[in-house]
Design a protein around this motif. Structure first.
Motif, mmCIF file in Angstrom:
data_model
loop_
_atom_site.group_PDB
_atom_site.id
_atom_site.type_symbol
_atom_site.label_atom_id
_atom_site.label_comp_id
_atom_site.label_asym_id
_atom_site.label_seq_id
_atom_site.Cartn_x
_atom_site.Cartn_y
_atom_site.Cartn_z
ATOM 1 N N ARG A 13 55.582 58.246 42.181
ATOM 2 C CA ARG A 13 54.848 57.676 41.054
ATOM 3 C C ARG A 13 55.670 57.897 39.797
ATOM 4 O O ARG A 13 56.049 59.028 39.483
ATOM 5 N N ILE A 14 55.936 56.830 39.088
ATOM 6 C CA ILE A 14 56.691 56.899 37.846
ATOM 7 C C ILE A 14 55.724 56.586 36.714
ATOM 8 O O ILE A 14 55.038 55.565 36.742
ATOM 9 N N GLU A 15 55.652 57.469 35.737
ATOM 10 C CA GLU A 15 54.764 57.251 34.599
ATOM 11 C C GLU A 15 55.356 56.176 33.696
ATOM 12 O O GLU A 15 56.533 56.229 33.346
ATOM 13 N N LEU A 16 54.535 55.216 33.332
ATOM 14 C CA LEU A 16 54.972 54.109 32.488
ATOM 15 C C LEU A 16 54.284 54.178 31.137
ATOM 16 O O LEU A 16 53.210 54.757 30.996
ATOM 17 N N GLU A 17 54.904 53.566 30.140
ATOM 18 C CA GLU A 17 54.304 53.431 28.826
ATOM 19 C C GLU A 17 54.612 52.029 28.314
ATOM 20 O O GLU A 17 55.514 51.353 28.806
ATOM 21 N N ALA A 18 53.853 51.610 27.336
ATOM 22 C CA ALA A 18 54.087 50.294 26.739
ATOM 23 C C ALA A 18 55.451 50.304 26.044
ATOM 24 O O ALA A 18 55.857 51.297 25.450
ATOM 25 N N CYS A 19 56.128 49.183 26.123
ATOM 26 C CA CYS A 19 57.448 49.047 25.498
ATOM 27 C C CYS A 19 57.305 49.232 23.987
ATOM 28 O O CYS A 19 56.454 48.597 23.360
ATOM 29 N N PRO A 20 58.120 50.114 23.389
ATOM 30 C CA PRO A 20 57.993 50.335 21.951
ATOM 31 C C PRO A 20 58.448 49.137 21.112
ATOM 32 O O PRO A 20 58.000 48.963 19.984
ATOM 33 N N THR A 21 59.299 48.283 21.666
ATOM 34 C CA THR A 21 59.800 47.135 20.914
ATOM 35 C C THR A 21 58.744 46.043 20.789
ATOM 36 O O THR A 21 58.447 45.563 19.707
ATOM 37 N N CYS A 22 58.157 45.659 21.926
ATOM 38 C CA CYS A 22 57.165 44.570 21.919
ATOM 39 C C CYS A 22 55.735 45.106 21.950
ATOM 40 O O CYS A 22 54.787 44.322 21.942
ATOM 41 N N LYS A 23 55.573 46.416 22.038
ATOM 42 C CA LYS A 23 54.263 47.084 22.091
ATOM 43 C C LYS A 23 53.415 46.609 23.273
ATOM 44 O O LYS A 23 52.213 46.439 23.162
ATOM 45 N N GLY A 24 54.101 46.354 24.414
ATOM 46 C CA GLY A 24 53.415 45.986 25.644
ATOM 47 C C GLY A 24 53.067 44.520 25.766
ATOM 48 O O GLY A 24 52.428 44.110 26.726
ATOM 49 N N LYS A 25 53.477 43.686 24.839
ATOM 50 C CA LYS A 25 53.124 42.268 24.876
ATOM 51 C C LYS A 25 54.120 41.422 25.658
ATOM 52 O O LYS A 25 53.858 40.258 25.942
ATOM 53 N N ALA A 26 55.294 41.927 25.968
ATOM 54 C CA ALA A 26 56.349 41.273 26.739
ATOM 55 C C ALA A 26 57.095 40.211 25.939
ATOM 56 O O ALA A 26 58.065 39.650 26.432
#
Length: 106
Positions: A13-26
């Motif tokens: 299991r790898i812990e994920l976080e929202a991308c800091p650049t796009c803030k999770g919006k892709a």
């Protein structure tokens, strides 16, 4: 050769976080239109702490793990708190009060 300890049988299991650049919006806002975020390859997720981008096949597996965990939490919340023992009897309606209301004896 010695037998292994089963290191290849369970997915890590790898812990994920929202991308800091796009803030999770892709996507990120361009001048005229939205562009795919290059920091997370358009997924919106990166590895917690390091910010590394996972390959697509590994990302799908890790997102499935997150979805299963969230579904378990939702199921647990929907069941509500389970009351047992004297508290359960106290909470149920015994219709012994005036007009068929609950009488607790207090």
């Amino acid at each position: 050769m010695q037998k292994g300890q089963g290191l290849g049988f369970k997915r890590q299991r790898i812990e994920l976080e929202a991308c800091p650049t796009c803030k999770g919006k892709a996507v990120v806002e361009g001048v005229f239109y939205e562009q795919i975020c290059t920091a997370c390859n358009g997924s919106g997720w990166v590895v917690l702490g390091s910010g590394l981008v996972l390959p697509s096949d590994e990302l799908v597996t890790q997102l499935s793990f997150k979805l299963q965990q969230a579904q378990r939490e939702i199921d647990g919340l929907q069941q509500g708190p389970s009351i047992s023992g004297p508290a359960a009897y106290y909470q149920q309606n015994n219709r012994r009060g005036a007009g068929g209301t609950n009488y607790t004896g207090d």
